[in-house]
Motif scaffolding. Sequence first.
Motif, mmCIF file in Angstrom:
data_model
loop_
_atom_site.group_PDB
_atom_site.id
_atom_site.type_symbol
_atom_site.label_atom_id
_atom_site.label_comp_id
_atom_site.label_asym_id
_atom_site.label_seq_id
_atom_site.Cartn_x
_atom_site.Cartn_y
_atom_site.Cartn_z
ATOM 1 N N LYS A 91 2.381 1.653 -3.516
ATOM 2 C CA LYS A 91 1.414 2.142 -4.507
ATOM 3 C C LYS A 91 1.187 3.644 -4.378
ATOM 4 O O LYS A 91 1.030 4.346 -5.381
ATOM 5 C CB LYS A 91 0.086 1.391 -4.345
ATOM 6 N N LYS A 92 1.165 4.143 -3.157
ATOM 7 C CA LYS A 92 0.953 5.578 -2.953
ATOM 8 C C LYS A 92 2.086 6.390 -3.575
ATOM 9 O O LYS A 92 1.870 7.525 -4.026
ATOM 10 C CB LYS A 92 0.861 5.884 -1.458
ATOM 11 N N ASP B 141 1.932 5.860 -8.228
ATOM 12 C CA ASP B 141 0.694 6.020 -9.011
ATOM 13 C C ASP B 141 -0.202 4.786 -8.957
ATOM 14 O O ASP B 141 -0.832 4.423 -9.961
ATOM 15 C CB ASP B 141 1.027 6.351 -10.481
ATOM 16 N N GLY B 142 -0.249 4.144 -7.808
ATOM 17 C CA GLY B 142 -1.149 3.014 -7.621
ATOM 18 C C GLY B 142 -0.683 1.724 -8.265
ATOM 19 O O GLY B 142 -1.450 0.759 -8.329
ATOM 20 N N GLU C 256 0.839 -1.197 0.000
ATOM 21 C CA GLU C 256 0.000 0.000 0.000
ATOM 22 C C GLU C 256 0.881 1.258 0.000
ATOM 23 O O GLU C 256 0.599 2.220 -0.735
ATOM 24 C CB GLU C 256 -0.929 -0.004 1.218
#
Length: 551
Positions: A239-240, A243-244, A236
Amino acid sequence: MSEAQDIEDVTISADQPDSKTRRYDRQLRLWAATGQSALEDAHILVISGSATATSILKNLVLPGVGKFTILDHARVTPEDAGNNFFLEGPSSIGKSRAEEAVRLLGELNDGVVGTADTSNVEELLDNNPSYFSSFTIVVAHNLGPKLLDRLSTLLWSDDSLPTLVAIRSAGFLAEFFIQFHEHTVVESHSETAPSLRIDKAFPALLDYSLSLDFAKMDPTDHTHIPYVVILVRALEDWKKAHDGRPPQTYPEKKAFKEGVLAMKVKFDEENFDEAESQAYRCWTETGVPSDIAALFQDPQLSTLSPSSPPFFQLLEALRNFTLEPPHTLPLTSTLPDMKANTDGYIHLQKLYKTQAEEEKARFKSYLTVPIDDAVIGSFVKNAHALKVLRGRKWGALDADHALLGSSDEFEYAYTTDHLLSANAIASSPKQTSIHLSLSALSSLSAKQPGVAPTVDSLTAEAQALLAPGTELPEDFADYVGEMYVVLLIELDRTYANNPASARSPTADLPNTAALVGGLVAQEVIKVITKQYVPINSYCTVDLVETWTGVI
């Protein structure tokens, strides 16, 4: 018989297991109470009271098969008494072989019902073919080729009729084949574990992972964070910052792993080492495994009706389930072992169990017919390892020259709808040599009863099974020679004892019987319990070089 307790329930219970569960403890760990119940409901017909046949039954009686019947009109000969451990030596000679074997096999397990039938197989096929339909499985050892062909044709005529297991043996060589139309397996006991869905974490797991403050955590607690939680949190965070997207390139994956190890507060935190080794789960997208997706194309689904087997009703529900986000199989509550303290592991397990129950309820909404909840639970739990096997009729290999033929027929055998990807000689020369040797012996013994075969006659008979111009495998001469030597010894011994009693020269040796008995019984149990994956071709045995193989 009373029902055995589930071994998982007994393990976590403070109560003592009942006597039946204690008796069958080891096997219940293999196939659980459901498998034991199926075994106890089974009725096995074994045609022949030979050493191999009784060895098969020994390995079915001991684990508690419900009933068995030995169909054999022969009387015990001195040769039988010398090689069959389920006859009482000289005192059994002249008595019914079926009755003697049933009596002694019955002593192994008083919970099993054994019956001796001294009828003639040929007369039953002529006058009462429905006799065979009342059994769960029919096992035939060294049945003559004409009778075996008639029996296999009868049992193949309707897919509701029993599965046939045909065994042939001679000396140190043997083979067996399981004839069935279709066999579905839910509990295949695959070594592939179900997905933990780390890359598609469900809300409760994601929330829990983000709620933990790793930096302020007690060092002891930090050392026991489950790797699943570490990876969900690390992914998580990644991803932040990207760009996910999860790690995609090799440098990104390497950097992600280094980031996981950098989360350590002490150098010896094994849970973070565990997370680093499992990091591939973060960039391996969880979806429907290709072999399960292939089952969604099964022709049974295109003709599904309320009367279709429950397996395919469940498979259709599974297909519909996977069409909805997150496009995965239902989650299971089964977690692997991992470095964690008891409280942390139990909490994680509760999260998975709650989500699994929610997804199971959603799965059930796709069912259009009522199915027992225990069956649904087992299907969902094992959805990642379902199997559908399609079998062939006994003798299909010998009847199709393309399957046995030379290497220049490879393309034909590969492109047609056969279970073998290539012809047998090209893909399995040693196994096919054993098969051809046994086929030749069986055929020749039927054509020339009482006449001792020769290497030349066996070779000619085997050659006749192949397409014109096709050569026998190089290994054939070795195997037919091994078999011939043992057959000569057996024929000489039989004839010396009683010239009038000499039967077909199949040399049923105790050591071969013992091994084949174990192998066949294992496969029979797989078919009855519908657990594990049975062999779906000819399995050959060579006890000279001590190996087994599948064509």
